[in-house]
Scaffold this active site. Structure first.
Site, mmCIF file in Angstrom:
data_model
loop_
_atom_site.group_PDB
_atom_site.id
_atom_site.type_symbol
_atom_site.label_atom_id
_atom_site.label_comp_id
_atom_site.label_asym_id
_atom_site.label_seq_id
_atom_site.Cartn_x
_atom_site.Cartn_y
_atom_site.Cartn_z
ATOM 1 N N HIS A 1 2.062 5.304 -9.846
ATOM 2 C CA HIS A 1 0.692 5.807 -9.833
ATOM 3 C C HIS A 1 0.646 7.304 -10.136
ATOM 4 O O HIS A 1 1.645 8.024 -10.062
ATOM 5 C CB HIS A 1 0.044 5.549 -8.467
ATOM 6 C CG HIS A 1 0.733 6.267 -7.335
ATOM 7 N ND1 HIS A 1 0.498 7.592 -7.043
ATOM 8 C CD2 HIS A 1 1.656 5.852 -6.435
ATOM 9 C CE1 HIS A 1 1.239 7.963 -6.030
ATOM 10 N NE2 HIS A 1 1.966 6.922 -5.637
ATOM 11 N N GLU B 1 3.974 0.473 -1.458
ATOM 12 C CA GLU B 1 5.027 1.436 -1.139
ATOM 13 C C GLU B 1 5.701 1.072 0.185
ATOM 14 O O GLU B 1 5.124 0.375 1.037
ATOM 15 C CB GLU B 1 4.421 2.839 -1.045
ATOM 16 C CG GLU B 1 5.396 3.963 -0.725
ATOM 17 C CD GLU B 1 6.524 4.128 -1.736
ATOM 18 O OE1 GLU B 1 7.353 3.199 -1.846
ATOM 19 O OE2 GLU B 1 6.580 5.184 -2.393
#
Length: 212
Positions: free
Chosen positions: A16, A90
């Site tokens: 990202h 994550e």
């Protein structure tokens, strides 16, 4: 064999774009759902401009909005199919999430990484996840993605530490090799999966060409 006739799936896997927490060095894991900042939005735009003509058939992201925002223009483009997978989230850093970098935190982080590099993949921060925890959910996510044989070209947006672990999973490397896979915000790895040999190969390693 002609590449177009090979029984393969190509995955464009990116991290990202930048968030303010990234910029400030604040620990940001699975438990913090931060937005992109101005730099992150610019990185996402640069990536879109570089790869908007790639005929992706599906987009996969984590459940965290910083991944959604990074590939938003691809998602909006002609209603391209999009699926969120928690297996792409994550690693959860537990009690360290939201903390600013300091000597005590850096020391704790170094102890974690040292344990992982010595093969102790079940070690985890308090309230967080271990590499093995992430590995298990990533394996399930990838099994799901690979099961869709009709999708030959997909875009995957996920997270930094998770990407390191994923590359080990795909290439069947022990997790102690995770730090061999560098990343920055919107780093790109292009990976091919061969359905016949059931193996992955990296075709483009940590590319940032779109940011030049």
């Amino acid at each position: 064999m002609d590449k177009n006739n090979r029984n393969i799936k190509t995955l464009y896997i990116i991290r990202h774009g930048e968030t303010d927490l990234n910029k400030r060095g604040i620990v940001q894991g699975r438990g913090i759902d931060a937005d992109l900042n101005d730099t992150g939005r610019a990185q996402a735009e640069a990536f879109y401009q570089a790869y908007k003509d790639v005929p992706f058939e599906k987009i996969y992201t984590s459940t965290l909005k910083r991944t959604h925002q990074t590939v938003a223009k691809f998602i909006d483009k002609e209603g391209l199919a999009w699926e969120q997978l928690s297996g792409l989230d994550e690693l959860a850093w537990g009690k360290y999430e939201g903390q600013e970098s300091n000597s005590q935190l850096r020391s704790a982080f170094e102890e974690l990484v040292l344990a992982w590099n010595s093969g102790s993949y079940d070690v985890k921060p308090e309230g967080g996840e271990s590499p093995n925890d992430v590995y298990i959910r990533q394996a399930s996510a990838m099994e799901h993605i690979i099961s869709h044989k009709e999708e030959k070209l997909v875009l995957v947006c996920m997270h930094g530490r998770a990407m390191r672990l994923l590359m080990c999973l795909l290439l069947k490397k022990p997790l102690l090799h995770m730090d061999e896979f560098p990343h920055q915000n919107t780093s790109l790895y292009v990976v091919e999966y061969d359905y016949d040999s059931k193996t992955y190969s990296i075709e483009n390693f940590n590319s940032l060409d779109h940011l030049k």
